[in-house]
Design a protein around this motif. Structure first.
Motif, PDB file in Angstrom:
ATOM      1  N   GLY A 125       0.793  -1.223   0.000  1.00 30.46           N
ATOM      2  CA  GLY A 125       0.000   0.000   0.000  1.00 30.46           C
ATOM      3  C   GLY A 125       0.827   1.275   0.000  1.00 30.46           C
ATOM      4  O   GLY A 125       0.310   2.349   0.305  1.00 30.46           O
ATOM      5  N   LYS A 126       2.088   1.164  -0.362  1.00 32.85           N
ATOM      6  CA  LYS A 126       2.962   2.346  -0.388  1.00 32.85           C
ATOM      7  C   LYS A 126       2.861   3.013  -1.751  1.00 32.85           C
ATOM      8  O   LYS A 126       2.838   2.342  -2.783  1.00 32.85           O
ATOM      9  N   THR A 127       2.810   4.337  -1.752  1.00 25.22           N
ATOM     10  CA  THR A 127       2.692   5.078  -3.011  1.00 25.22           C
ATOM     11  C   THR A 127       3.862   6.024  -3.254  1.00 25.22           C
ATOM     12  O   THR A 127       3.996   6.557  -4.351  1.00 25.22           O
ATOM     13  N   VAL A 128       4.699   6.238  -2.247  1.00 34.55           N
ATOM     14  CA  VAL A 128       5.883   7.082  -2.385  1.00 34.55           C
ATOM     15  C   VAL A 128       7.078   6.322  -1.819  1.00 34.55           C
ATOM     16  O   VAL A 128       7.055   5.887  -0.664  1.00 34.55           O
ATOM     17  N   LEU A 129       8.100   6.172  -2.648  1.00 31.99           N
ATOM     18  CA  LEU A 129       9.340   5.533  -2.203  1.00 31.99           C
ATOM     19  C   LEU A 129      10.466   6.546  -2.267  1.00 31.99           C
ATOM     20  O   LEU A 129      10.491   7.412  -3.142  1.00 31.99           O
ATOM     21  N   VAL A 130      11.410   6.425  -1.339  1.00 35.05           N
ATOM     22  CA  VAL A 130      12.556   7.332  -1.260  1.00 35.05           C
ATOM     23  C   VAL A 130      13.810   6.489  -1.063  1.00 35.05           C
ATOM     24  O   VAL A 130      13.769   5.459  -0.380  1.00 35.05           O
ATOM     25  N   LEU A 131      14.916   6.947  -1.658  1.00 36.19           N
ATOM     26  CA  LEU A 131      16.212   6.305  -1.423  1.00 36.19           C
ATOM     27  C   LEU A 131      17.302   7.331  -1.607  1.00 36.19           C
ATOM     28  O   LEU A 131      17.076   8.418  -2.139  1.00 36.19           O
ATOM     29  N   ASP A 132      18.503   6.983  -1.150  1.00 36.06           N
ATOM     30  CA  ASP A 132      19.656   7.846  -1.395  1.00 36.06           C
ATOM     31  C   ASP A 132      20.824   6.986  -1.835  1.00 36.06           C
ATOM     32  O   ASP A 132      20.886   5.800  -1.528  1.00 36.06           O
ATOM     33  N   THR A 133      21.737   7.624  -2.571  1.00 38.95           N
ATOM     34  CA  THR A 133      22.903   6.919  -3.092  1.00 38.95           C
ATOM     35  C   THR A 133      24.055   7.884  -3.284  1.00 38.95           C
ATOM     36  O   THR A 133      23.849   9.102  -3.344  1.00 38.95           O
ATOM     37  N   VAL A 134      25.253   7.341  -3.383  1.00 41.35           N
ATOM     38  CA  VAL A 134      26.440   8.160  -3.625  1.00 41.35           C
ATOM     39  C   VAL A 134      26.303   8.871  -4.970  1.00 41.35           C
ATOM     40  O   VAL A 134      25.991   8.241  -5.982  1.00 41.35           O
ATOM     41  N   THR A 135      26.502  10.160  -4.962  1.00 43.41           N
ATOM     42  CA  THR A 135      26.429  10.949  -6.191  1.00 43.41           C
ATOM     43  C   THR A 135      27.544  10.499  -7.146  1.00 43.41           C
ATOM     44  O   THR A 135      28.699  10.384  -6.742  1.00 43.41           O
ATOM     45  N   GLY A 136      27.138  10.248  -8.386  1.00 46.06           N
ATOM     46  CA  GLY A 136      28.104   9.846  -9.398  1.00 46.06           C
ATOM     47  C   GLY A 136      28.409   8.364  -9.437  1.00 46.06           C
ATOM     48  O   GLY A 136      29.179   7.917 -10.283  1.00 46.06           O
ATOM     49  N   GLY A 137      27.801   7.593  -8.557  1.00 47.84           N
ATOM     50  CA  GLY A 137      28.047   6.154  -8.526  1.00 47.84           C
ATOM     51  C   GLY A 137      27.228   5.405  -9.568  1.00 47.84           C
ATOM     52  O   GLY A 137      26.314   5.957 -10.187  1.00 47.84           O
ATOM     53  N   ASP A 138      27.556   4.140  -9.751  1.00 47.69           N
ATOM     54  CA  ASP A 138      26.849   3.303 -10.719  1.00 47.69           C
ATOM     55  C   ASP A 138      25.352   3.205 -10.429  1.00 47.69           C
ATOM     56  O   ASP A 138      24.546   3.100 -11.352  1.00 47.69           O
ATOM     57  N   ALA A 139      24.980   3.241  -9.166  1.00 52.21           N
ATOM     58  CA  ALA A 139      23.569   3.082  -8.808  1.00 52.21           C
ATOM     59  C   ALA A 139      22.702   4.196  -9.370  1.00 52.21           C
ATOM     60  O   ALA A 139      21.523   3.967  -9.670  1.00 52.21           O
TER      61      ALA A 139
END
Length: 175
Positions: A125-139
């Motif tokens: 029932g989730k409608t908004v997902l958030v994540l963070d990652t290293v800037t400039g990385g492969d991800a």
């Protein structure tokens, strides 16, 4: 490899039973330079303690844990969905600890894990997902290809495992 891996959701007991295999993936990623909250050297006991805590959170229904397993059952990757959020954010979840063992990278494992975690989020029932990652990385390329929207960059947000400062990019996805 992507076609030969199985994505599976672990319950708390299954997660606890796999903490050693999950620790192997975490240690490999940190040793490979991934900024995923841990510094070098990462003692195995610290990695095991982290995964025991994750397994306990899974058992309390605070997190969802997915693994990508090779045909022999070896864990090639993992991702988490943090579903326990403040009262005013029941519709939101955080995607965390997207980890793929170096031996399994660039084979579609991360892409399959991301698709699966989004599917689970919808089911939860989730409608908004958030994540963070290293800037400039492969991800970053992975998330952009998967339709995630870049929200912004925070300079010097975290440390790389070797102690160097790194910027962090935040992403969101509306489901």
């Amino acid at each position: 490899m992507s076609d030969t891996v199985t994505i599976r959701r672990l319950d708390g007991d299954a997660a606890m039973a796999r903490v050693h295999a999950l620790a192997d993936v975490l240690v490999d990623c940190v040793e490979g330079g991934a900024s995923v909250s841990f510094m070098l050297p990462l003692p195995r006991e610290k990695a095991l303690a982290f995964w025991r805590g994750v397994a306990e959170a899974v058992a309390r229904d605070e997190r969802v844990l997915l693994v990508a397993e090779d045909q022999d059952g070896t864990i090639a990757g993992t991702v988490q969905l943090i579903v326990a959020q403040p009262d005013n954010q029941p519709h939101r979840a955080d995607v965390a600890k997207m980890l793929v063992h170096r031996r399994a990278r660039r084979q579609g494992v991360a892409q399959r894990l991301m698709a699966a975690i989004e599917h689970v989020a919808r089911d939860e029932g989730k409608t908004v997902l958030v994540l963070d990652t290293v800037t400039g990385g492969d991800a970053e390329r992975l998330y952009a290809r998967a339709g995630w929207q870049r929200a912004g960059v925070v300079p010097d947000y975290a440390l790389m495992p070797d102690g160097a400062l790194c910027d962090t990019t935040f992403y969101y996805r509306l489901l």
